[in-house]
Design a protein around this motif. Structure first.
Motif, mmCIF file in Angstrom:
data_model
loop_
_atom_site.group_PDB
_atom_site.id
_atom_site.type_symbol
_atom_site.label_atom_id
_atom_site.label_comp_id
_atom_site.label_asym_id
_atom_site.label_seq_id
_atom_site.Cartn_x
_atom_site.Cartn_y
_atom_site.Cartn_z
ATOM 1 N N ASN A 18 0.939 -1.157 0.132
ATOM 2 C CA ASN A 18 0.044 0.016 0.038
ATOM 3 C C ASN A 18 0.939 1.249 0.022
ATOM 4 O O ASN A 18 1.900 1.301 0.722
ATOM 5 N N VAL A 75 0.845 5.799 -0.275
ATOM 6 C CA VAL A 75 -0.040 6.840 -0.529
ATOM 7 C C VAL A 75 -0.254 7.557 -1.764
ATOM 8 O O VAL A 75 0.906 7.797 -2.341
ATOM 9 N N PRO A 135 -4.570 5.802 0.577
ATOM 10 C CA PRO A 135 -3.620 4.891 0.033
ATOM 11 C C PRO A 135 -4.455 3.958 -0.889
ATOM 12 O O PRO A 135 -5.576 3.693 -0.947
ATOM 13 N N VAL A 146 3.782 4.590 8.549
ATOM 14 C CA VAL A 146 3.048 5.648 8.063
ATOM 15 C C VAL A 146 2.212 6.445 8.759
ATOM 16 O O VAL A 146 2.024 7.481 8.759
ATOM 17 N N ARG A 169 -5.891 2.622 8.573
ATOM 18 C CA ARG A 169 -5.521 1.117 8.170
ATOM 19 C C ARG A 169 -3.947 1.301 7.526
ATOM 20 O O ARG A 169 -3.759 0.362 6.965
ATOM 21 N N ASP A 170 -3.486 2.538 7.723
ATOM 22 C CA ASP A 170 -2.123 2.675 6.983
ATOM 23 C C ASP A 170 -1.285 1.627 8.014
ATOM 24 O O ASP A 170 -1.367 1.416 9.070
ATOM 25 N N LYS A 171 0.120 1.329 7.175
ATOM 26 C CA LYS A 171 0.981 0.735 7.985
ATOM 27 C C LYS A 171 1.462 1.560 9.085
ATOM 28 O O LYS A 171 1.403 2.890 8.989
#
Lengths: 439, 278
Positions: free
Chosen positions: A83, A85, A91, B212, B207-209
């Motif tokens: 994923n 951005v 994302p 991040v 839900r970003d890593k």
């Protein structure tokens, strides 16, 4: 009488000041290729971390009916499938490919040779193309072509006609958005290829007649296209009036054929298929040279020094920040044109199949919003014959049922209403909400 | 004089004919309505908030009478007592219903998640979400324009100007769900109020890593999974870099709150950190 749609439309300042030459943007060492560069389901990745991929190799397979393939824009090693951005700040799944010196040099040489061949008119004649319409559609699916005017609807889906057989293929070279010049540049420089691609598209759709429609503010493009199309049967280049949103699918059908798409119906119901000139060019590339859609022309323009306003042939996956431009003060970056483009907050994000331009504006003071004075300017300019002030009010007051009754779903989000409003009211913003929530 | 009499006579006749038509139509199309509907209506708050899942209070009352009991029906505003009263009208008993309250699944205050973009449009979360990502780097978190506050009919929500986040007054919250439907980023969840008002939830939706998410917001869940390992009830699941506490399994012991490295897990009770260390 110049051809145009009957109701509404606006005349924003054109600002088409970019050079019409197409410059080659060098291939990047690292690309970040989103698996969702089209409307519909994201492609299913076929490459895994550590895989060696060749330029043009399939890395994402279309998942589902409305989806498109994705190919590697450079040779190299897949660093990750992850994923990242994207330009709008949200994302999305991407495949990151890293090139090494050797593969980069080989790619660059191959690319230069390829574009030399494309410029040579004796090469790649497709007028006697032996493929059947089904085979052509499969090739378009295989090459991952999606509408390059901005909406990025997968082209093979559009060509798969059901009950209604189309009789007219309209190739959209209007480019009614201010600032953008990528289609203009493409038509001037590769007119023959666009015409050949148009013929292939018409055959794939089963249409007998092909009409290439260009706004009359691009006389050079019209001349070049007329010259190129003269040798083809059933091909006509028409000049349409310069008026926004002339390039809207339904508006263009009305202008060129006089047919009207019913509320809630698809354009194909009138027997017309519309595709962009850049899409036609990509189709020629796919059929004549077996090249998938991995490069596109993008316009970099706006409040940047005049010599920097240019069109670049850019590999998809190239970070926007690698394009040469000086960021203006208080910059606002827009992907696409100023009317329908989307705000970009991350310039390290990649160029995609639908990126027609990168518009850099330096923002002025925030405009004050005044009350609606019931002047009806928005109703006058709405090309769909809607009542924007009313739809916006429904959106603001959560009256979704009323909005549905007032045909909010027919709004094409062209933004003419917000542009025309003397009170600076954010009409389209609220219509968009009403459209989304009344579904 | 004649004109005057004629006018009176004509108008009188018109009135008579009209009233006769009205009389006979009302007889002919008379609808018998259960008087209990009105009775139940008078017990309901009359806010027509839609929290029960029906179009308004009258629609809810009609449904209660139609099914002759209140099973599966609940007016979150009236609460348990109100439902018992309604059930009494119908001559039945109301089942116990766990009270729910709204919680905000974002802790990205102005301090934890500074603004990096400028937004020039209308102050509306829905508009902000449809035109872009908002003013911060987080594409999941609260937009801070207060659409939820505007939609709350019970004054349970208010914007805190210091944090830029809405605050929920759990005493006033009726769990009608209006804010849940309004939030374009789906940040508000209705969770059981819990025993003695003790409840624990993950105040993040990113839900970003981890790396991040952490970069744009210091209060984000990074999906490290410490909480899920610590939880004695097995109530916590980490999916897509985000922990979720299943309220049905959670015993509100607060162990996860202690171990969370970013303090992304919030609780309604205070936890003595010193006792945990010793």
């Amino acid at each position: 009488m110049r051809l145009t749609f009957k109701k509404g439309g606006i005349h924003p300042a054109e600002n088409k000041t970019a050079s019409t030459r197409i410059e080659m943007q060098p291939l990047p060492m690292t690309v970040c290729v989103p698996l969702s560069q089209h409307i519909g389901a994201p492609a299913e990745p076929t490459a895994r971390r550590g895989d060696k991929v060749e330029r043009g190799q399939l890395i994402g397979r279309a998942a589902g009916t409305v989806s498109a393939n994705v190919h590697a824009p450079i040779s190299g090693t897949v660093a990750s499938v992850d994923n990242a951005v994207l330009a709008d700040g949200r994302p999305g799944r991407v495949v990151i490919i890293k090139a090494d010196e050797e593969s980069h040099a080989a790619d660059t040489a191959a690319r230069e040779e390829y574009w030399k061949k494309v410029a040579d008119s004796s090469f790649g004649d497709t007028s006697n193309d032996p493929h059947t319409p089904e085979e052509l559609r499969d090739m378009i699916l295989g090459a991952g072509i999606s509408g390059m005017g901005g909406a990025t609807f997968p082209t093979h889906v559009k060509l798969k006609t059901g009950a209604v057989k189309p009789d007219i293929m309209i190739i959209n070279g209007c480019e009614c958005e201010p600032y953008l010049m990528c289609d203009d540049a493409l038509m001037r420089n590769y007119a023959l290829r666009v015409v050949q691609g148009s013929q292939l598209l018409a055959r794939a759709a089963g249409a007998e007649k092909t009409i290439i429609a260009i706004e009359d503010n691009k006389p050079e493009a019209i001349d070049a296209m007329r010259k190129a199309a003269a040798a083809f049967d059933g091909m006509e280049v028409v000049a349409v009036k310069t008026k926004y949103p002339q390039g809207g699918e339904k508006q263009l059908i009305a202008a060129v054929t006089g047919r009207y798409v019913a509320s809630g119906a698809l354009p194909i119901s009138t027997g017309v298929v519309v595709d962009n000139v850049a899409t036609a060019f990509a189709v020629w590339q796919a059929v004549a040279t077996s090249t998938p859609l991995i490069e596109r022309v993008i316009t970099v323009t706006g409040d940047i020094p005049a010599p920097e306003r240019k069109n670049y042939l850019t590999a998809t996956g190239t970070p926007l920040s690698e394009l040469p431009f000086t960021l203006p003060e208080n910059a606002k970056a827009i992907l696409g044109g100023p009317m329908m483009g989307r705000c970009a907050v991350n310039l390290d994000a990649p160029v995609t199949k639908g990126t027609s331009g990168l518009l850099l504006k330096s923002t002025g003071a925030k405009r004050t919003v005044y009350p609606c004075i019931r002047c009806g300017a928005c109703v006058d300019v709405c090309p769909m014959g809607l009542e924007p002030y009313l739809l916006a009010t429904y959106g603001r007051l959560h009256r979704w049922d009323d909005a549905r009754q007032a045909d909010v779903a027919d709004c094409l989000e062209c933004g003419s209403c917000s542009y025309a409003c003397p009170s600076n009211r954010p009409i389209l913003d609220f219509i968009r909400i009403a459209k989304k929530r009344s579904r | 004089m004649f004109t005057f009499l004629l006018t009176v006579a004509l108008l009188g006749m018109l009135g008579l004919i009209g009233s006769l038509i009205l009389y006979f139509t009302s007889k002919r199309f008379h609808v018998d309505e259960d008087p209990r509907i009105d009775e139940i209506c008078s017990l309901l708050p009359g806010a027509n908030c839609g929290g029960c899942g029906f179009k308004g209070c009258r629609d809810f009352a009609t449904r209660c009478v139609k099914q002759e009991n209140v099973d599966g029906l609940f007016c979150p505003v009236s609460g348990q007592d109100g439902m018992s009263a309604i059930a009494a009208v119908l001559g039945v008993k109301a089942k116990a219903h766990a009270r729910k309250v709204a919680v905000l699944k974002c802790a990205g205050s102005c301090q934890a998640r500074p603004a990096i973009h400028e937004y020039m449009g209308v102050r509306s979360c829905a508009v902000m979400d449809s035109t872009g990502v908002g003013t911060t780097g987080c594409s999941f978190g609260c937009l801070g324009c207060g659409d939820c506050v505007a939609v709350c009919q019970f004054g349970a929500l208010s914007m805190n100007p210091e944090t830029g986040l809405p605050e929920i007054d759990s005493a006033k919250c009726t769990a009608c769900g209006a804010c849940v439907a309004e939030c374009p980023r789906h940040l508000i969840e209705l969770r059981p109020a819990g025993k003695n008002d003790r409840r624990v939830w993950v105040a993040c939706s990113s839900r970003d890593k981890g790396a991040v998410a952490r970069k744009v917001c210091s209060a984000s869940c990074i999906g490290c999974g410490k909480c899920s390992r610590e939880c004695p009830c097995g109530a916590i699941e980490v999916k897509d870099n985000l922990a979720y506490i299943n309220p049905a399994l959670c015993s509100a012991c607060g162990k996860c709150v202690e171990v969370c490295p970013t303090k992304a897990i919030h609780a309604t009770f205070s936890i003595n950190l010193n006792s945990a260390e010793s």
